[in-house]
Design an enzyme around this catalytic site. Structure first.
Site, mmCIF file in Angstrom:
data_model
loop_
_atom_site.group_PDB
_atom_site.id
_atom_site.type_symbol
_atom_site.label_atom_id
_atom_site.label_comp_id
_atom_site.label_asym_id
_atom_site.label_seq_id
_atom_site.Cartn_x
_atom_site.Cartn_y
_atom_site.Cartn_z
ATOM 1 N N GLU A 151 0.721 -1.269 0.004
ATOM 2 C CA GLU A 151 -0.089 -0.178 -0.142
ATOM 3 C C GLU A 151 0.905 1.368 -0.006
ATOM 4 O O GLU A 151 0.545 2.248 -0.658
ATOM 5 C CB GLU A 151 -0.971 -0.131 1.276
ATOM 6 C CG GLU A 151 -1.948 0.904 1.110
ATOM 7 C CD GLU A 151 -3.067 0.806 2.313
ATOM 8 O OE1 GLU A 151 -3.853 -0.308 2.338
ATOM 9 O OE2 GLU A 151 -3.307 1.371 3.000
ATOM 10 N N ASP A 152 1.894 1.054 0.899
ATOM 11 C CA ASP A 152 2.649 2.442 0.940
ATOM 12 C C ASP A 152 3.927 2.594 0.428
ATOM 13 O O ASP A 152 4.812 3.805 0.619
ATOM 14 C CB ASP A 152 2.723 2.863 2.472
ATOM 15 C CG ASP A 152 1.462 3.151 3.300
ATOM 16 O OD1 ASP A 152 0.551 3.525 2.390
ATOM 17 O OD2 ASP A 152 1.252 3.004 4.222
#
Ligand code: NDP
Ligand code: ZN
Length: 179
Positions: free
Chosen positions: A65-66
């Site tokens: 996600e990051d």
């Protein structure tokens, strides 16, 4: 074959390298890796989880996600099972934020037990973090909105682990959030 402890350390080392340039949103700019390590530790210490896959998924839960990490990379290094739990807890960042927030609420009940455990511990960590100190630029109201949204996500994760759910409930009760 690699022993469980070796595998877990390899997982932590991988996540630490991936998150090396990231910081949390608190004013002290805490290293980001404190969060995934803390989520895995909540599962181990507070929920009694010994399942290696769950602890690995917790350590890896924000890598795709990051950071530029791919699911292929996770599968290659840690296998299909870990990859699929990480995939279950990864938001689709191509969607607008409001949409992602809604999807977390409506998809929560359909997740696997492993993914629900990671999500419960993730919410518990983030709510404790907000109580510890507000992120840069967050109003009182924004913190409250976050708690209310988290309550709705947690509603879809219930009957998974009573220890985590009781601790989350205590945080919601302290803010008078009941629906
Ligand atoms: P964000 O998603 O922007 O931020 C929360 C996320 O940041 C957490 O889920 C966590 O995700 C990560 N995070 C990093 N550092 C911290 C920290 N120190 N403490 C807690 N979390 C941290 O927030 P939202 O969009 O969810 O905003 C919250 C609410 O506020 C929403 O309900 C939204 O409607 C509202 N809002 C208000 C705005 C305003 O200006 N008033 C603007 C935008 C939203 P992870 O686990 O992935 O690290
Ligand atoms: Zn997280």
């Amino acid at each position: 074959a690699m022993a469980d402890l070796q595998i877990l350390l390899k997982t932590v080392d991988f996540a630490a390298k991936k998150h090396r340039d990231q910081r949390r949103k608190d004013t002290e700019m805490t290293p980001y890796i404190n969060h995934p390590i803390g989520v895995a530790n909540i599962l181990s210490e507070e929920a009694g989880i010994k399942d290696l896959v769950v602890l690995q998924a917790a350590v890896l839960h924000d890598t795709v996600e990051d950071t530029e990490t791919t699911f292929e990379e996770i599968e290659e290094l840690f296998g299909k099972t870990v990859k699929s739990v990480v995939a279950e807890v990864t938001d689709d960042k191509t969607l607008p934020k409001e949409e992602r927030k809604k999807l977390q609420v409506c998809n929560a009940p359909h997740k696997s037990r492993e993914a629900k455990l990671v999500k419960l511990a993730d919410k518990l960590y983030n709510l404790r973090d907000l109580n510890r100190c507000s992120p840069q630029g967050w109003s009182e109201q924004r913190v409250e909105e976050y708690f209310k949204w988290a309550f709705k996500v947690v509603a879809g994760l219930r009957n998974t682990n009573s220890m985590l759910e009781e601790k989350l409930d205590a945080l919601f009760q302290a803010k008078n959030i009941t629906e």
